[in-house]
Scaffold this motif. Structure first.
Motif, PDB file in Angstrom:
ATOM      1  N   THR A  37       0.810  -1.231   0.000  1.00  0.00           N
ATOM      2  CA  THR A  37       0.000   0.000   0.000  1.00  0.00           C
ATOM      3  C   THR A  37       0.838   1.274   0.000  1.00  0.00           C
ATOM      4  O   THR A  37       0.639   2.155  -0.831  1.00  0.00           O
ATOM      5  N   ALA A  59       1.113  -0.743  -5.401  1.00  0.00           N
ATOM      6  CA  ALA A  59       1.189   0.395  -4.480  1.00  0.00           C
ATOM      7  C   ALA A  59      -0.058   1.238  -4.730  1.00  0.00           C
ATOM      8  O   ALA A  59      -0.818   0.983  -5.656  1.00  0.00           O
ATOM      9  N   ASN A  60      -0.249   2.258  -3.848  1.00  0.00           N
ATOM     10  CA  ASN A  60      -1.521   2.951  -3.988  1.00  0.00           C
ATOM     11  C   ASN A  60      -1.378   4.455  -4.104  1.00  0.00           C
ATOM     12  O   ASN A  60      -0.697   5.078  -3.288  1.00  0.00           O
ATOM     13  N   PHE A  96     -10.907   3.758  -5.163  1.00  0.00           N
ATOM     14  CA  PHE A  96     -11.427   2.713  -4.270  1.00  0.00           C
ATOM     15  C   PHE A  96     -11.049   3.000  -2.832  1.00  0.00           C
ATOM     16  O   PHE A  96     -11.857   2.897  -1.928  1.00  0.00           O
ATOM     17  N   ASP A 146     -11.591   5.496 -11.372  1.00  0.00           N
ATOM     18  CA  ASP A 146     -12.950   4.938 -11.465  1.00  0.00           C
ATOM     19  C   ASP A 146     -13.683   5.123 -10.157  1.00  0.00           C
ATOM     20  O   ASP A 146     -13.106   5.482  -9.136  1.00  0.00           O
ATOM     21  N   CYS A 148     -15.779   2.737  -7.603  1.00  0.00           N
ATOM     22  CA  CYS A 148     -16.250   1.405  -7.237  1.00  0.00           C
ATOM     23  C   CYS A 148     -17.490   1.613  -6.371  1.00  0.00           C
ATOM     24  O   CYS A 148     -17.382   2.005  -5.212  1.00  0.00           O
ATOM     25  N   ILE A 186     -11.193  -0.107 -16.135  1.00  0.00           N
ATOM     26  CA  ILE A 186     -11.812  -0.901 -15.066  1.00  0.00           C
ATOM     27  C   ILE A 186     -13.318  -0.979 -15.327  1.00  0.00           C
ATOM     28  O   ILE A 186     -14.008   0.042 -15.325  1.00  0.00           O
ATOM     29  N   GLN A 188     -17.210  -1.850 -14.466  1.00  0.00           N
ATOM     30  CA  GLN A 188     -18.013  -1.817 -13.262  1.00  0.00           C
ATOM     31  C   GLN A 188     -19.379  -2.484 -13.531  1.00  0.00           C
ATOM     32  O   GLN A 188     -19.441  -3.445 -14.296  1.00  0.00           O
ATOM     33  N   ALA A 217     -15.916  -8.169  -5.001  1.00  0.00           N
ATOM     34  CA  ALA A 217     -15.227  -8.411  -3.715  1.00  0.00           C
ATOM     35  C   ALA A 217     -15.417  -7.215  -2.792  1.00  0.00           C
ATOM     36  O   ALA A 217     -14.481  -6.730  -2.155  1.00  0.00           O
ATOM     37  N   MET A 245      -9.812  -7.368  -9.450  1.00  0.00           N
ATOM     38  CA  MET A 245      -9.290  -6.531  -8.371  1.00  0.00           C
ATOM     39  C   MET A 245      -9.760  -6.971  -6.996  1.00  0.00           C
ATOM     40  O   MET A 245     -10.946  -7.233  -6.780  1.00  0.00           O
ATOM     41  N   ASP A 265      -4.943  -9.382  -6.916  1.00  0.00           N
ATOM     42  CA  ASP A 265      -4.281  -8.707  -5.796  1.00  0.00           C
ATOM     43  C   ASP A 265      -5.181  -8.818  -4.572  1.00  0.00           C
ATOM     44  O   ASP A 265      -6.414  -8.865  -4.722  1.00  0.00           O
TER      45      ASP A 265
HETATM   46  C1  LIG Z   1     -10.908  -6.086  -1.695  1.00  0.00           C
HETATM   47  N1  LIG Z   1     -11.883  -5.966  -2.745  1.00  0.00           N
HETATM   48  C2  LIG Z   1     -11.704  -5.071  -3.727  1.00  0.00           C
HETATM   49  N2  LIG Z   1     -10.593  -4.322  -3.881  1.00  0.00           N
HETATM   50  C3  LIG Z   1     -10.842  -3.526  -4.946  1.00  0.00           C
HETATM   51  C4  LIG Z   1     -10.054  -2.519  -5.502  1.00  0.00           C
HETATM   52  C5  LIG Z   1      -8.676  -2.255  -4.931  1.00  0.00           C
HETATM   53  C6  LIG Z   1      -7.742  -3.337  -5.424  1.00  0.00           C
HETATM   54  N3  LIG Z   1      -6.543  -3.399  -4.581  1.00  0.00           N
HETATM   55  C7  LIG Z   1      -5.616  -2.357  -4.903  1.00  0.00           C
HETATM   56  C8  LIG Z   1      -4.776  -1.955  -3.750  1.00  0.00           C
HETATM   57  C9  LIG Z   1      -3.599  -1.364  -4.056  1.00  0.00           C
HETATM   58  C10 LIG Z   1      -2.754  -0.978  -3.015  1.00  0.00           C
HETATM   59  C11 LIG Z   1      -3.122  -1.155  -1.713  1.00  0.00           C
HETATM   60  C12 LIG Z   1      -4.344  -1.757  -1.409  1.00  0.00           C
HETATM   61  C13 LIG Z   1      -5.178  -2.165  -2.443  1.00  0.00           C
HETATM   62  C14 LIG Z   1     -10.590  -1.762  -6.575  1.00  0.00           C
HETATM   63  N4  LIG Z   1      -9.841  -0.744  -7.122  1.00  0.00           N
HETATM   64  C15 LIG Z   1     -10.393   0.023  -8.083  1.00  0.00           C
HETATM   65  N5  LIG Z   1      -9.701   1.041  -8.616  1.00  0.00           N
HETATM   66  N6  LIG Z   1     -11.653  -0.211  -8.580  1.00  0.00           N
HETATM   67  C16 LIG Z   1     -12.425  -1.227  -8.118  1.00  0.00           C
HETATM   68  O1  LIG Z   1     -13.556  -1.401  -8.584  1.00  0.00           O
HETATM   69  C17 LIG Z   1     -11.886  -2.056  -7.057  1.00  0.00           C
HETATM   70  C18 LIG Z   1     -12.650  -3.089  -6.511  1.00  0.00           C
HETATM   71  C19 LIG Z   1     -12.129  -3.817  -5.434  1.00  0.00           C
HETATM   72  N7  LIG Z   1     -12.642  -4.792  -4.663  1.00  0.00           N
END
Ligand SMILES: CNc1nc2c(CCNCc3ccccc3)c3nc(N)[nH]c(=O)c3cc2[nH]1
Length: 371
Positions: A37, A59-60, A96, A146, A148, A186, A188, A217, A245, A265
Motif C-alpha cells: 500500500t 502500491a496505492n 477505491f 474509477d 467502485c 476498469i 463496473q 469483492a 481486483m 491482488d
Molecule cells: C478487496 N476488494 C476489492 N478491492 C478492490 C479494488 C482495490 C484493489 N486493490 C488495490 C490496492 C492497491 C494498493 C493497496 C491496497 C489495495 C478496486 N480498485 C479500483 N480502482 N476499482 C475497483 O472497482 C476495485 C474493486 C475492489 N474490490
C-alpha cells in the motif's frame, strides 16, 4: 515494439498461461500481486519477496499522495528505485481507497473530494490528477480513475456510476503522457448482469493493454460475484490480460483462474498473516490457538518457504502470543509463498491441459475434510 506484449502460452479450458512483457521484465500469468500500500509489503524485504516468487508489486495512489507525495517519489527515482523493487509495479488509481477508507466528502462529475485519514485536510482527486500522480510514481501498470460503487447499490445508481466511470476512463486516457506505462480500464456494473455486460462492452471500446474487473469483492456473496466474473471473461478479449481486483482467497483464485482471469491482488495473505493465521491447503490455521503451542510440524508440510523450512508451528505460535514482529513476518512470508506456489502449480496444470483436475484436487483438500 510494444512494451506490453501479452502472449498466451497454453490453455486448459478457459484457464490460460500468459507471458506479459513489461519495461521491468517479463512475468508469467496467472499471478498474484502482493499489496504494498505505502510502497512496502508490510514486514517483508524486497529480496525475500523475489525469493518467494513475487513478480509484480502493488502500491496505492491515495496513500502515496498523502505521504510522502508523488513529487518526492519521482525526485528519488520513482517507485522502483525508491522502494528497492526492480520488477514491475502496478498502482491503483485511488478511487477505491477513498470509498473504502470512508473519508469521502463528495463525488461529482469532476472527481472526488475526501478528507485525509492522516490530518483531515481536504483533498481532490480527479482522473487527470490520478494519472499525473501515477506517472510521477512511475509504475508499469496504472489504473484508470474509477468509482467502485458501494455494495449494495440500486440499478439506477450502478448505471449512473458506470457511465461516469466511462467518462473518467476517457479523461484518464487523455491525461496519459508516458508510453512506458500501460493504462488498464476498469469495468463496473456491480452484480447486475445487464449493467456488468454494458460496462464491460463500453470499456472495451477503448483499445487498452489490459482490463480490470472492478466493483466486486466488496461484500457480495460468492454466488453473486462469480457469475459476474464469468460474464466478464466471456466478453473481454482473449488476447489481453484480465485483472480481478481485490481477490485473494486461495479458493477464489482457483475458481477465477478457471474462468480465465490472469492477475489478482489482495491484502488478505499479508493481513491475515499479521493477525496470526497461516494459509494451508485445508484452509487457514490460527496460531493464537493453544493447540499449536506443542506442534512440532511446520506451518505446511511440503512448503519450501523459509518459515516452513526453519521453524515449527509451536515457535510461531509463541511469537504470535508474545506479539513478536517475527511472528507476523514469518506468517506473511509463508502466506505469500502459499499463493505463489498455488499459481505456479496452476500454470503447470494449464500447460499439462489438466486444470480441471488441479481445481478438483484443490477443492477436495480445501473442502473435503475439517481441519
Ligand atoms: C478487496 N476488494 C476489492 N478491492 C478492490 C479494488 C482495490 C484493489 N486493490 C488495490 C490496492 C492497491 C494498493 C493497496 C491496497 C489495495 C478496486 N480498485 C479500483 N480502482 N476499482 C475497483 O472497482 C476495485 C474493486 C475492489 N474490490
Amino acid at each position: 515494439m510494444d512494451p506490453f506484449r501479452f502472449t498466451i502460452q497454453a490453455r486448459s479450458g478457459r484457464a490460460r498461461v500468459g507471458l506479459l512483457t513489461t519495461p521491468h521484465g517479463r512475468v508469467e500469468t496467472p499471478l498474484f500481486m502482493p499489496v504494498g500500500t505505502q510502497g512496502s509489503v508490510k514486514g517483508l524485504l524486497p529480496k525475500d519477496l523475489k525469493a518467494i516468487g513475487s513478480q509484480v508489486l502493488l502500491a496505492n495512489t491515495y496513500h502515496l499522495l498523502l505521504r510522502p507525495g508523488p513529487e518526492r517519489v519521482q525526485a528519488l527515482g520513482g517507485l522502483h528505485r525508491f522502494a528497492g523493487w526492480d520488477g514491475p509495479w502496478l498502482t491503483d488509481s485511488g478511487g477505491f481507497q477513498v470509498m473504502s477508507l470512508g473519508h469521502l466528502r463528495r463525488i461529482d462529475e469532476e472527481g472526488v473530494v475526501f478528507q485525509s485519514h492522516l490530518d483531515g485536510s481536504l483533498i481532490r482527486l480527479t482522473p487527470e490528477r490520478s494519472i499525473a500522480i501515477q506517472e510521477a510514481l512511475g509504475a508499469d501498470f496504472i489504473m484508470a480513475f474509477d468509482e467502485c460503487p458501494p455494495y449494495p447499490s440500486s440499478p439506477e445508481y450502478l448505471k449512473a456510476s458506470l457511465e461516469r466511470t466511462l467518462r473518467w476512463l476517457e479523461r484518464s486516457l487523455k491525461a496519459k503522457t508516458r508510453p512506458d506505462q500501460a493504462l488498464f480500464g476498469i469495468a463496473q456494473g456491480g452484480t447486475d448482469a445487464g449493467l456488468r455486460a454494458l460496462s464491460t462492452r463500453e470499456t472495451l471500446r477503448f483499445d487498452l493493454p489490459g482490463y480490470a474487473i472492478g466493483g466486486l469483492a466488496v461484500g457480495e456473496t460468492k454466488e453473486e460475484m462469480f457469475p459476474m466474473v464469468a460474464l466478464s471473461t466471456e466478453i473481454l478479449p482473449e488476447a489481453k490480460p484480465r485483472y480481478l481486483m481485490g481477490v485473494g482467497h486461495p479458493e477464489d483464485l482457483v475458481a477465477a483462474m478457471g474462468l480465465g482471469v490472469d492477475l489478482f491482488d489482495s491484502v488478505y495473505p499479508t493481513r491475515t498473516g499479521r493477525f496470526g493465521s497461516a494459509l494451508v491447503p485445508e484452509g487457514r490455521i490460527n496460531l493464537k490457538n493453544a493447540q499449536y503451542l506443542e506442534d512440532k510440524r511446520p506451518l505446511e508440510e511440503g512448503c519450501d518457504c523459509y518459515a516452513c523450512q526453519t521453524f515449527s508451528r509451536a515457535y510461531i505460535a509463541h511469537l504470535v502470543r508474545a506479539e513478536e514482529m517475527l511472528g507476523g513476518i514469518l506468517l506473511s512470508l509463508h502466506n505469500l509463498r502459499f499463493l505463489h506456489r498455488l499459481t505456479e502449480r496452476a500454470r503447470e496444470a494449464i500447460r499439462q491441459g489438466s486444470y480441471g483436475a488441479f481445481a478438483r484436487e484443490f477443492a477436495e483438500r480445501r473442502f473435503g475434510k475439517e481441519i
